[in-house]
Design a protein around this motif. Structure first.
Motif, PDB file in Angstrom:
ATOM      1  N   LYS A  72      15.581   6.314  53.156  1.00  0.00           N
ATOM      2  CA  LYS A  72      16.205   7.556  53.595  1.00  0.00           C
ATOM      3  C   LYS A  72      15.159   8.535  54.121  1.00  0.00           C
ATOM      4  CE  LYS A  72      19.285  11.213  52.052  1.00  0.00           C
ATOM      5  NZ  LYS A  72      20.002  11.788  50.908  1.00  0.00           N
ATOM      6  N   ALA A  73      14.003   8.636  53.453  1.00  0.00           N
ATOM      7  CA  ALA A  73      12.929   9.527  53.903  1.00  0.00           C
ATOM      8  C   ALA A  73      12.355   9.075  55.242  1.00  0.00           C
ATOM      9  CB  ALA A  73      11.821   9.595  52.856  1.00  0.00           C
ATOM     10  N   LEU A  74      12.310   7.756  55.464  1.00  0.00           N
ATOM     11  CA  LEU A  74      11.818   7.223  56.735  1.00  0.00           C
ATOM     12  C   LEU A  74      12.849   7.317  57.845  1.00  0.00           C
ATOM     13  CD1 LEU A  74      10.036   3.962  55.539  1.00  0.00           C
ATOM     14  CD2 LEU A  74       8.949   6.017  56.426  1.00  0.00           C
ATOM     15  N   GLY A  75      14.125   7.448  57.480  1.00  0.00           N
ATOM     16  CA  GLY A  75      15.183   7.480  58.479  1.00  0.00           C
ATOM     17  C   GLY A  75      15.471   6.105  59.050  1.00  0.00           C
ATOM     18  N   ARG A  76      15.280   5.074  58.254  1.00  0.00           N
ATOM     19  CA  ARG A  76      15.513   3.699  58.682  1.00  0.00           C
ATOM     20  C   ARG A  76      16.526   3.039  57.757  1.00  0.00           C
ATOM     21  NH1 ARG A  76      13.434   5.638  62.290  1.00  0.00           N
ATOM     22  NH2 ARG A  76      11.535   5.101  63.371  1.00  0.00           N
ATOM     23  N   SER A  77      17.205   2.028  58.275  1.00  0.00           N
ATOM     24  CA  SER A  77      18.166   1.297  57.446  1.00  0.00           C
ATOM     25  C   SER A  77      17.408   0.437  56.443  1.00  0.00           C
ATOM     26  CB  SER A  77      19.067   0.430  58.314  1.00  0.00           C
ATOM     27  OG  SER A  77      18.352  -0.669  58.811  1.00  0.00           O
ATOM     28  N   MET A  78      18.071   0.150  55.337  1.00  0.00           N
ATOM     29  CA  MET A  78      17.437  -0.661  54.301  1.00  0.00           C
ATOM     30  C   MET A  78      17.160  -2.078  54.802  1.00  0.00           C
ATOM     31  SD  MET A  78      18.965   0.574  50.664  1.00  0.00           S
ATOM     32  CE  MET A  78      20.705   0.565  51.031  1.00  0.00           C
ATOM     33  N   GLU A  79      18.002  -2.591  55.689  1.00  0.00           N
ATOM     34  CA  GLU A  79      17.800  -3.946  56.222  1.00  0.00           C
ATOM     35  C   GLU A  79      16.527  -4.038  57.065  1.00  0.00           C
ATOM     36  OE1 GLU A  79      19.231  -6.953  55.753  1.00  0.00           O
ATOM     37  OE2 GLU A  79      20.330  -5.964  54.148  1.00  0.00           O
ATOM     38  N   GLU A  80      16.252  -3.004  57.872  1.00  0.00           N
ATOM     39  CA  GLU A  80      15.043  -3.012  58.708  1.00  0.00           C
ATOM     40  C   GLU A  80      13.789  -3.036  57.852  1.00  0.00           C
ATOM     41  OE1 GLU A  80      15.096   0.336  61.330  1.00  0.00           O
ATOM     42  OE2 GLU A  80      16.843  -0.359  62.420  1.00  0.00           O
ATOM     43  N   VAL A  81      13.741  -2.166  56.848  1.00  0.00           N
ATOM     44  CA  VAL A  81      12.562  -2.092  55.985  1.00  0.00           C
ATOM     45  C   VAL A  81      12.456  -3.361  55.136  1.00  0.00           C
ATOM     46  CG1 VAL A  81      11.382  -0.728  54.222  1.00  0.00           C
ATOM     47  CG2 VAL A  81      12.723   0.429  55.982  1.00  0.00           C
ATOM     48  N   LYS A  82      13.587  -3.884  54.675  1.00  0.00           N
ATOM     49  CA  LYS A  82      13.604  -5.124  53.888  1.00  0.00           C
ATOM     50  C   LYS A  82      13.015  -6.276  54.705  1.00  0.00           C
ATOM     51  CE  LYS A  82      17.028  -8.362  52.079  1.00  0.00           C
ATOM     52  NZ  LYS A  82      17.195  -9.300  53.155  1.00  0.00           N
ATOM     53  N   ASP A  83      13.395  -6.390  55.974  1.00  0.00           N
ATOM     54  CA  ASP A  83      12.855  -7.440  56.835  1.00  0.00           C
ATOM     55  C   ASP A  83      11.336  -7.318  56.974  1.00  0.00           C
ATOM     56  OD1 ASP A  83      15.384  -8.467  57.203  1.00  0.00           O
ATOM     57  OD2 ASP A  83      15.681  -7.530  59.168  1.00  0.00           O
ATOM     58  N   PHE A  84      10.846  -6.083  57.125  1.00  0.00           N
ATOM     59  CA  PHE A  84       9.407  -5.866  57.247  1.00  0.00           C
ATOM     60  C   PHE A  84       8.692  -6.284  55.967  1.00  0.00           C
ATOM     61  CE2 PHE A  84       5.577  -3.277  56.900  1.00  0.00           C
ATOM     62  CZ  PHE A  84       4.972  -3.540  58.111  1.00  0.00           C
ATOM     63  N   VAL A  85       9.243  -5.909  54.813  1.00  0.00           N
ATOM     64  CA  VAL A  85       8.639  -6.273  53.525  1.00  0.00           C
ATOM     65  C   VAL A  85       8.601  -7.789  53.367  1.00  0.00           C
ATOM     66  CG1 VAL A  85       8.965  -6.171  51.014  1.00  0.00           C
ATOM     67  CG2 VAL A  85       9.202  -4.101  52.376  1.00  0.00           C
ATOM     68  N   GLU A  86       9.689  -8.458  53.720  1.00  0.00           N
ATOM     69  CA  GLU A  86       9.741  -9.911  53.613  1.00  0.00           C
ATOM     70  C   GLU A  86       8.701 -10.582  54.496  1.00  0.00           C
ATOM     71  OE1 GLU A  86      13.776 -10.894  54.555  1.00  0.00           O
ATOM     72  OE2 GLU A  86      14.446 -10.629  52.474  1.00  0.00           O
ATOM     73  N   LYS A  87       8.536 -10.106  55.713  1.00  0.00           N
ATOM     74  CA  LYS A  87       7.551 -10.697  56.619  1.00  0.00           C
ATOM     75  C   LYS A  87       6.138 -10.481  56.119  1.00  0.00           C
ATOM     76  CE  LYS A  87      10.050 -10.758  60.955  1.00  0.00           C
ATOM     77  NZ  LYS A  87      10.137 -10.237  62.322  1.00  0.00           N
ATOM     78  N   ASN A  88       5.856  -9.300  55.576  1.00  0.00           N
ATOM     79  CA  ASN A  88       4.503  -9.022  55.104  1.00  0.00           C
ATOM     80  C   ASN A  88       4.153  -9.757  53.822  1.00  0.00           C
ATOM     81  OD1 ASN A  88       2.798  -6.975  56.661  1.00  0.00           O
ATOM     82  ND2 ASN A  88       4.874  -6.196  56.838  1.00  0.00           N
ATOM     83  N   LEU A  89       5.136  -9.943  52.955  1.00  0.00           N
ATOM     84  CA  LEU A  89       4.881 -10.646  51.703  1.00  0.00           C
ATOM     85  C   LEU A  89       5.185 -12.134  51.796  1.00  0.00           C
ATOM     86  CD1 LEU A  89       6.297  -8.074  49.136  1.00  0.00           C
ATOM     87  CD2 LEU A  89       3.921  -8.468  49.761  1.00  0.00           C
ATOM     88  N   THR A  90       5.675 -12.577  52.931  1.00  0.00           N
ATOM     89  CA  THR A  90       6.062 -13.965  53.191  1.00  0.00           C
ATOM     90  C   THR A  90       6.921 -14.518  52.058  1.00  0.00           C
ATOM     91  OG1 THR A  90       4.015 -14.851  52.259  1.00  0.00           O
ATOM     92  CG2 THR A  90       4.070 -14.444  54.649  1.00  0.00           C
TER      93      THR A  90
END
Length: 193
Positions: A82-100
């Protein structure tokens, strides 16, 4: 015109040491760098008052707790999104890619990640990377931005809501994990020998 034995550099040094400003050919005052910078900032503040009164957005620190034998829970995930102004799915995808790895958002909006012993510092660095790549405006530095897709080029655009600047987002398609098979390891060892 310089006196005999005096060169241009000596004359310039004497004027600067005395704190005097040299005049232009039309007898107007020559400004120092600091004065010119202050004039430019004053004009920017006058023409764009909303930029000078912008508030800094504070991101909440990621709250990471152990969520089981092989899972980690990002408990304030919804607040960060919410603070970033992004959907949870977008940030979740980024976290998944970075943590593989893969993850899931539970009914309490907690991100459950299949990672053991994840540290808060690791998530802070990851969120900083996300902000720099997908949120921060390069022109004015705010994170008051939105992601859109350009239908003609099929690229993601980052548009700033404050200064209206846009830029293309480079997605890291190769950031995902790929397993190395036994045959690939044998070929790599054979090349070394």
């Amino acid at each position: 015109a310089f006196r005999d034995g005096e060169n241009e550099d000596d004359a310039a040094g004497e004027g600067e040491a005395a704190g005097q400003h040299e005049a232009h050919f039309d007898k107007s005052k020559a400004y120092t760098y600091g004065e010119m910078l202050e004039r430019v900032l004053e004009i920017c503040r006058k023409n764009n008052p909303e930029l000078s009164t912008m508030q800094r957005i504070k991101l909440p620190m990621p709250n990471i707790v152990k969520g089981g034998a092989k899972k980690t829970a990002f408990t304030n995930f919804a607040d960060v999104c919410k603070a970033l102004g992004r959907s949870m799915e977008e940030v979740k995808d980024f976290v998944e890619k970075n943590l593989t790895t893969d993850s899931a958002i539970d009914s309490n909006n907690v991100l459950m990640i299949r990672v053991q012993n994840a540290k808060t510092g690791q998530f802070e660095k990851m969120l900083d990377k996300y902000v720099e790549q997908y949120c921060r405006c390069n022109a004015c530095g705010t994170i008051n931005t939105e992601l859109t897709r350009d239908h003609a080029t099929r690229l993601q655009l980052l548009r700033c809501r404050a200064c209206q600047a846009t830029r293309h987002i480079q997605t890291n398609a190769g950031a995902t994990y790929s397993a190395v098979t036994k045959g690939q390891r044998k070929k790599a060892r054979a090349k070394l020998l």
